[in-house]
Design a protein around this motif. Structure first.
Motif, PDB file in Angstrom:
ATOM      1  N   GLU A  21       0.874  -1.175   0.000  1.00 21.72           N
ATOM      2  CA  GLU A  21       0.000   0.000   0.000  1.00 21.72           C
ATOM      3  C   GLU A  21       0.917   1.233   0.000  1.00 21.72           C
ATOM      4  O   GLU A  21       1.786   1.375   0.862  1.00 21.72           O
ATOM      5  CB  GLU A  21      -0.864  -0.038   1.258  1.00 21.72           C
ATOM      6  CG  GLU A  21      -1.807   1.124   1.417  1.00 21.72           C
ATOM      7  CD  GLU A  21      -3.133   0.913   0.699  1.00 21.72           C
ATOM      8  OE1 GLU A  21      -3.601   1.902   0.106  1.00 21.72           O
ATOM      9  OE2 GLU A  21      -3.692  -0.195   0.743  1.00 21.72           O
ATOM     10  N   LEU A  22       0.741   2.108  -0.983  1.00 19.54           N
ATOM     11  CA  LEU A  22       1.700   3.187  -1.164  1.00 19.54           C
ATOM     12  C   LEU A  22       1.430   4.393  -0.270  1.00 19.54           C
ATOM     13  O   LEU A  22       0.418   5.074  -0.409  1.00 19.54           O
ATOM     14  CB  LEU A  22       1.701   3.646  -2.627  1.00 19.54           C
ATOM     15  CG  LEU A  22       2.395   2.715  -3.606  1.00 19.54           C
ATOM     16  CD1 LEU A  22       2.171   3.204  -5.027  1.00 19.54           C
ATOM     17  CD2 LEU A  22       3.881   2.606  -3.308  1.00 19.54           C
ATOM     18  N   GLU A  23       2.357   4.636   0.591  1.00 20.71           N
ATOM     19  CA  GLU A  23       2.310   5.827   1.419  1.00 20.71           C
ATOM     20  C   GLU A  23       3.153   6.893   0.705  1.00 20.71           C
ATOM     21  O   GLU A  23       4.122   6.551   0.030  1.00 20.71           O
ATOM     22  CB  GLU A  23       2.934   5.460   2.760  1.00 20.71           C
ATOM     23  CG  GLU A  23       2.619   6.383   3.877  1.00 20.71           C
ATOM     24  CD  GLU A  23       3.622   6.186   4.973  1.00 20.71           C
ATOM     25  OE1 GLU A  23       4.549   6.997   5.041  1.00 20.71           O
ATOM     26  OE2 GLU A  23       3.479   5.208   5.719  1.00 20.71           O
ATOM     27  N   ILE A  55      -5.224   1.616  -6.310  1.00 19.67           N
ATOM     28  CA  ILE A  55      -5.544   2.979  -6.735  1.00 19.67           C
ATOM     29  C   ILE A  55      -4.279   3.767  -7.063  1.00 19.67           C
ATOM     30  O   ILE A  55      -3.242   3.614  -6.420  1.00 19.67           O
ATOM     31  CB  ILE A  55      -6.366   3.780  -5.687  1.00 19.67           C
ATOM     32  CG1 ILE A  55      -5.529   4.086  -4.455  1.00 19.67           C
ATOM     33  CG2 ILE A  55      -7.653   3.090  -5.319  1.00 19.67           C
ATOM     34  CD1 ILE A  55      -5.920   5.393  -3.822  1.00 19.67           C
TER      35      ILE A  55
ATOM     36  N   VAL B  24      -3.313   6.397   4.411  1.00 24.42           N
ATOM     37  CA  VAL B  24      -3.423   5.012   3.955  1.00 24.42           C
ATOM     38  C   VAL B  24      -4.575   4.310   4.680  1.00 24.42           C
ATOM     39  O   VAL B  24      -5.393   3.631   4.070  1.00 24.42           O
ATOM     40  CB  VAL B  24      -2.089   4.250   4.179  1.00 24.42           C
ATOM     41  CG1 VAL B  24      -2.258   2.765   3.894  1.00 24.42           C
ATOM     42  CG2 VAL B  24      -1.001   4.837   3.293  1.00 24.42           C
ATOM     43  N   ARG B  27      -7.969   5.458   3.426  1.00 27.72           N
ATOM     44  CA  ARG B  27      -8.226   4.824   2.146  1.00 27.72           C
ATOM     45  C   ARG B  27      -8.761   3.402   2.338  1.00 27.72           C
ATOM     46  O   ARG B  27      -9.733   2.999   1.713  1.00 27.72           O
ATOM     47  CB  ARG B  27      -6.872   4.723   1.432  1.00 27.72           C
ATOM     48  CG  ARG B  27      -6.866   5.134   0.024  1.00 27.72           C
ATOM     49  CD  ARG B  27      -5.572   5.753  -0.383  1.00 27.72           C
ATOM     50  NE  ARG B  27      -4.377   4.935  -0.229  1.00 27.72           N
ATOM     51  CZ  ARG B  27      -3.144   5.427  -0.429  1.00 27.72           C
ATOM     52  NH1 ARG B  27      -2.979   6.674  -0.809  1.00 27.72           N
ATOM     53  NH2 ARG B  27      -2.104   4.663  -0.270  1.00 27.72           N
ATOM     54  N   GLN B  28      -8.108   2.652   3.229  1.00 30.18           N
ATOM     55  CA  GLN B  28      -8.509   1.262   3.457  1.00 30.18           C
ATOM     56  C   GLN B  28      -9.909   1.171   4.055  1.00 30.18           C
ATOM     57  O   GLN B  28     -10.696   0.314   3.691  1.00 30.18           O
ATOM     58  CB  GLN B  28      -7.493   0.560   4.373  1.00 30.18           C
ATOM     59  CG  GLN B  28      -6.171   0.284   3.661  1.00 30.18           C
ATOM     60  CD  GLN B  28      -5.043  -0.072   4.611  1.00 30.18           C
ATOM     61  OE1 GLN B  28      -5.102   0.222   5.809  1.00 30.18           O
ATOM     62  NE2 GLN B  28      -3.996  -0.686   4.082  1.00 30.18           N
ATOM     63  N   VAL B  48     -12.326   5.525  -3.615  1.00 31.63           N
ATOM     64  CA  VAL B  48     -11.113   5.423  -2.796  1.00 31.63           C
ATOM     65  C   VAL B  48     -10.064   6.432  -3.278  1.00 31.63           C
ATOM     66  O   VAL B  48      -9.359   7.048  -2.477  1.00 31.63           O
ATOM     67  CB  VAL B  48     -10.549   3.980  -2.821  1.00 31.63           C
ATOM     68  CG1 VAL B  48      -9.242   3.902  -2.048  1.00 31.63           C
ATOM     69  CG2 VAL B  48     -11.557   3.000  -2.238  1.00 31.63           C
TER      70      VAL B  48
END
Lengths: 125, 141
Positions: A21-23, A55, B24, B27-28, B48
Motif C-alpha cells: 500500500e503506497l504511502e 488505486i 493510507v 483509504r482502506q 477510494v
C-alpha cells in the motif's frame, strides 16, 4: 516504520514491482532510489509493475510521470505495466492521462518494448 | 461553518488524519465500506481515489483533521459518505480551488477538482481562518 520498495536489476533493466500500500513517503523514496540506481547501474530501461496497485491518485500518478521524465534524462526509458482497467478509468477522470509515460499491459510486453529500443541504440560499453 | 454536509447515519467511524499513515488507513476504511455496500469495482476505485486526494488535502493544506465515514441511505439506495474536516486556514477562493491545475502548494492541482469528478455528491464548506469540510458520496447503482 515504512519499507522501501525493492528495485531489482535484470540485465540492462531495473524492475520495480509495487506490492505494498503506497504511502506518500514511500513513493518519494522510490523516485529517488530509481534515479540513483539508473546512474549506478547504467540501466537503459525501467519497468514499474503496478498490477497489484488498487488505486493511483494524483500523487502516485505524478511520481510515475516524474520518474519517466527523470529516467529519460538519464538515458533510460520507463514503461509502466499492469495497470488495472478501473485504475485507468479513474486516472483519466481525475484528469491525469500520463501523456509522457509509456505503458504496456503486461510485464512481458513492457520488457519487449525496452528490448526493441535497445537494438536501435549503438552498442554500449 | 454553516454547510449541510450529509452525516453518515449508521455506525459511522471517525478517524484522525494527521500523518501519511493515516491517509493510507483512511483509504482502506473507505474501500472496506465501498465493498460492503457493493459498489462496482470501478466505483470503488473512484471513491477510494477521491478519498485519497481529500485525505491528503486535509493533511497537507488543512494541517491535519479527521475523516468521518459511513454508509448512507436515500430512498432505496445505499451509498458511502466520507467527510473530511480540518481546522486549517480555509480556502479563500473556492472557484479557483476547484479549477483543474490550480494549486496553492506543490501539487498538480487535481486533488479537489478531480475528486469532485470521481464521486456522485460533493459538498465543500470552508471559512477562511476556521477550516474546511469536504463531503463526498458515491451511491451503489
Amino acid at each position: 516504520m515504512t519499507e522501501r520498495v525493492p528495485v531489482l536489476k535484470i540485465g540492462d533493466v531495473l524492475l520495480v514491482s509495487i506490492q505494498v500500500e503506497l504511502e506518500d513517503q514511500v513513493v518519494l523514496e522510490l523516485q529517488d532510489d530509481l534515479a540513483a540506481r539508473i546512474v549506478e547501474s547504467g540501466a537503459t530501461g525501467v519497468v514499474i509493475d503496478i498490477t497489484a496497485v488498487e488505486i493511483v491518485d494524483s500523487f502516485v500518478g505524478r511520481m510515475l510521470a516524474t520518474t519517466a521524465a527523470i529516467s529519460r534524462m538519464l538515458d533510460a526509458q520507463t514503461v509502466v505495466v499492469g495497470m488495472r482497467p478501473a485504475v485507468a478509468i479513474t486516472l483519466v477522470e481525475l484528469g491525469l492521462s500520463l501523456g509522457g509515460v509509456r505503458t504496456a499491459l503486461t510485464l512481458e510486453k513492457g520488457l519487449d518494448i525496452l528490448a526493441r529500443r535497445d537494438t536501435t541504440r549503438p552498442a554500449q560499453r | 461553518m454553516t454547510g449541510l454536509a450529509p452525516v453518515p447515519d449508521t455506525g459511522h467511524e471517525t478517524v484522525p488524519i494527521s500523518s501519511n499513515d493515516d491517509v493510507v488507513r483512511a483509504r482502506q476504511l473507505v474501500r472496506s465500506l465501498a465493498q460492503r455496500c457493493k459498489l462496482s469495482l470501478v466505483d470503488q476505485t473512484k471513491l477510494v481515489t477521491a478519498a485519497s486526494e481529500l485525505a491528503r488535502n486535509t493533511l497537507v493544506y488543512g494541517g491535519g483533521g479527521v475523516m468521518r465515514v459511513g454508509l448512507v441511505r436515500r430512498d432505496s439506495r445505499v451509498g458511502v459518505t466520507a467527510v473530511f474536516e480540518d481546522s486549517g486556514p480555509g480556502i479563500p477562493d473556492v472557484d479557483q480551488a476547484l479549477t483543474d491545475g490550480w494549486t496553492s502548494g506543490g501539487g498538480l492541482g487535481l486533488g479537489l477538482s478531480g475528486a469532485r469528478r470521481l464521486v456522485d455528491d460533493f459538498t465543500l464548506d470552508t471559512e477562511v481562518g476556521s477550516g474546511t469540510q469536504v463531503a463526498v458520496t458515491k451511491w451503489a447503482r
